[in-house]
Design a protein around this motif. Structure first.
Motif, PDB file in Angstrom:
ATOM      1  N   GLU A 166      -6.264  58.655  46.025  1.00  0.00           N
ATOM      2  CA  GLU A 166      -6.224  59.011  44.601  1.00  0.00           C
ATOM      3  C   GLU A 166      -4.784  58.977  44.086  1.00  0.00           C
ATOM      4  O   GLU A 166      -4.516  58.484  42.990  1.00  0.00           O
ATOM      5  N   TYR A 167      -3.841  59.480  44.867  1.00  0.00           N
ATOM      6  CA  TYR A 167      -2.432  59.467  44.472  1.00  0.00           C
ATOM      7  C   TYR A 167      -1.940  58.034  44.323  1.00  0.00           C
ATOM      8  O   TYR A 167      -1.217  57.703  43.383  1.00  0.00           O
ATOM      9  N   ARG A 168      -2.359  57.171  45.277  1.00  0.00           N
ATOM     10  CA  ARG A 168      -1.929  55.782  45.232  1.00  0.00           C
ATOM     11  C   ARG A 168      -2.454  55.092  43.973  1.00  0.00           C
ATOM     12  O   ARG A 168      -1.717  54.367  43.303  1.00  0.00           O
ATOM     13  N   GLU A 169      -3.739  55.356  43.649  1.00  0.00           N
ATOM     14  CA  GLU A 169      -4.319  54.767  42.436  1.00  0.00           C
ATOM     15  C   GLU A 169      -3.575  55.254  41.191  1.00  0.00           C
ATOM     16  O   GLU A 169      -3.259  54.477  40.296  1.00  0.00           O
ATOM     17  N   TRP A 170      -3.293  56.556  41.146  1.00  0.00           N
ATOM     18  CA  TRP A 170      -2.578  57.131  40.001  1.00  0.00           C
ATOM     19  C   TRP A 170      -1.176  56.525  39.895  1.00  0.00           C
ATOM     20  O   TRP A 170      -0.716  56.174  38.814  1.00  0.00           O
ATOM     21  N   PHE A 171      -0.512  56.369  41.041  1.00  0.00           N
ATOM     22  CA  PHE A 171       0.840  55.812  41.064  1.00  0.00           C
ATOM     23  C   PHE A 171       0.833  54.376  40.546  1.00  0.00           C
ATOM     24  O   PHE A 171       1.662  53.997  39.726  1.00  0.00           O
TER      25      PHE A 171
END
Length: 52
Positions: free
Chosen positions: A39-44
Motif C-alpha cells: 500500500e505504501y509503495r502504491e501511494w508513493f
C-alpha cells in the motif's frame, strides 16, 4: 499407565495448538507487513506521478 498416556497426549495436543497458534500469528504479521508495504509503495508511486 493409561492415565499417564492420556496426560501425555493432552499435553502434546496443547503444545501443538500453541505452536500452530504462534505460526498463524507469525504468518498474519508477515502478510500484514507485506500489505502495508504494498500500500505504501502504491501511494508513493501515485504521489510521484502527480509531480508537475
Amino acid at each position: 499407565m493409561v492415565l499417564g498416556g492420556i496426560c501425555l497426549l493432552m499435553a502434546l495436543l496443547c503444545w501443538a495448538a500453541i505452536l500452530s497458534n504462534r505460526a498463524q500469528h507469525a504468518l498474519i504479521d508477515t502478510l500484514g507487513g507485506w500489505k502495508v508495504f504494498m500500500e505504501y509503495r502504491e501511494w508513493f508511486h501515485s504521489r510521484e506521478d502527480k509531480k508537475p
